[in-house]
Design an enzyme around this catalytic site. Structure first.
Site, PDB file in Angstrom:
ATOM      1  N   LYS A 248      -4.846  -3.603  -4.703  1.00 50.28           N
ATOM      2  CA  LYS A 248      -4.932  -2.668  -3.581  1.00 50.28           C
ATOM      3  C   LYS A 248      -4.120  -1.430  -3.925  1.00 50.28           C
ATOM      4  O   LYS A 248      -2.904  -1.508  -4.126  1.00 50.28           O
ATOM      5  CB  LYS A 248      -4.427  -3.303  -2.295  1.00 50.28           C
ATOM      6  CG  LYS A 248      -4.543  -2.394  -1.074  1.00 50.28           C
ATOM      7  CD  LYS A 248      -4.061  -3.112   0.174  1.00 50.28           C
ATOM      8  CE  LYS A 248      -4.157  -2.234   1.404  1.00 50.28           C
ATOM      9  NZ  LYS A 248      -3.667  -2.919   2.621  1.00 50.28           N
TER      10      LYS A 248
ATOM     11  N   LYS B   9      -9.489  -2.970  -3.852  1.00 55.76           N
ATOM     12  CA  LYS B   9      -9.583  -2.037  -2.720  1.00 55.76           C
ATOM     13  C   LYS B   9      -8.862  -0.749  -3.076  1.00 55.76           C
ATOM     14  O   LYS B   9      -7.702  -0.805  -3.479  1.00 55.76           O
ATOM     15  CB  LYS B   9      -8.967  -2.680  -1.481  1.00 55.76           C
ATOM     16  CG  LYS B   9      -9.001  -1.804  -0.238  1.00 55.76           C
ATOM     17  CD  LYS B   9      -8.320  -2.489   0.941  1.00 55.76           C
ATOM     18  CE  LYS B   9      -8.360  -1.594   2.177  1.00 55.76           C
ATOM     19  NZ  LYS B   9      -7.678  -2.217   3.339  1.00 55.76           N
TER      20      LYS B   9
END
Length: 333
Positions: free
Chosen positions: A205, A257
């Site tokens: 992320k 992500k």
């Protein structure tokens, strides 16, 4: 045949595989199915009806009732699952984010309502992070110097995950990028009998500028940024290492992500992962396409489908996308 004739009449014609829609479908290398798509949803405390989110046109903060109806649509559409984010009242936020694990907190009430309505007919996923619930907007508790304290935050994640499992989540999804979060959550769930509750780790992320509309959607109180715990966008190997660590700690899924701007990371993770790999098509990716389409600069449906297909082509087994319900009507049906 002389060279001139050979040049004018090639023997190898890749275009044969593109002559019609039926032929293109026959030879397509990548296929996206509704069951690969996961719908992220927001549920806000105190609402009696859905509330539009200005920076995410077409997306709303749900009331509990409208959230249940959305979950039922997820089942009907044959999606893979629904990822739930809770939005508490401002007055319920505190420095530790204690509403995150409260039985009467909005997220746990929402999970219970969905589980009562749809049972096991879809996979119910819960965001396991404190940022929506803390008064300062960070993903963990702060030390006296204002830095996020990794080790003091871990027990709170475990407590939150346990409350989500008790409320009906099939999957908990730690997204705060704290070192060791998966291991402690796995141990806590197992010790309390939730051995079947899966963990979807937000492994790679990045500290991305594409999260802006999401923070609007959850009413985030963030001051500063998250670069000390989310990953540097300049790094690729680091994303691979984070995924390997989460797998070793017991993650059942790993995630990259954002998705669209990190396809290289997604491919590298998919090549080494023994567990399913997810990718999150984040709010900024959604907002940009919607804005461009609204101005007539892009063919909206074509670009939506192309963007999701590219994520699957790069290696994603599942895609979290705000277009999941819409795309399921067109892609892979």
């Amino acid at each position: 045949m002389n060279p001139a004739d050979s040049s004018a009449h090639p023997l190898i014609r890749p275009r044969r595989g593109r002559v019609s829609a039926a032929m293109r479908d026959l030879v397509a290398e990548t296929h996206v199915h509704p069951r690969q798509l996961i719908l992220p949803v927001f549920v806000a405390d105190g609402l009696s009806e859905p509330r539009p989110i200005a920076s995410l046109p077409g997306i709303v903060q749900h009331s509990l009732d409208s959230l249940v109806r959305e979950a039922e649509r997820v089942v009907t559409a044959g999606l893979g699952g629904i990822m739930v984010f809770g939005v508490p009242r401002k007055e319920d936020k505190d420095p530790r984010g204690s509403a995150a694990w409260a039985d009467d907190g909005i997220l746990n009430r929402a999970l219970a309502a969905i589980r009562d309505a749809v049972g096991d007919d879809t996979v119910i996923m819960a965001d396991t992070c404190l940022d929506e619930f803390t008064s300062h907007g960070h993903c963990g508790v702060l030390d006296p110097c204002g830095n996020v304290d990794n080790d003091e935050t871990l027990p709170l994640y475990a407590r939150m995950a346990l409350s989500q499992a008790r409320s009906g989540a099939h999957v908990v999804a730690p997204s705060g990028m704290m070192d060791g979060q998966v291991a402690l959550i796995r141990d806590t769930l197992d010790r309390h009998g939730f051995t079947s509750t899966a963990i979807m780790a937000y492994s790679a992320k990045y500290a991305s500028g594409f999260f802006g509309p999401f923070r609007d959607a959850v009413g985030c109180s963030l001051r500063g940024d998250r670069r000390t715990y989310q990953q540097d966008p300049r790094n690729s190997r680091e994303g691979l290492r984070e995924a390997e660590l989460d797998i070793a700690e017991g993650a059942d899924f790993v995630m990259v992500k954002p998705a669209g701007y990190y396809l290289d990371v997604l491919t590298r993770v998919a090549e080494i992962s023994p567990v399913p790999v997810c990718a999150y098509q984040v709010s900024g990716e959604y907002a940009m396409i919607e804005a461009a389409a609204a101005n007539g600069w892009l063919e909206r449906e074509r670009v939506i489908d192309e963007s999701i297909t590219s994520i699957v082509r790069a290696g994603a087994d599942q895609v979290l996308t705000y277009w999941a319900l819409e795309a399921a009507q067109r892609i892979g049906v």
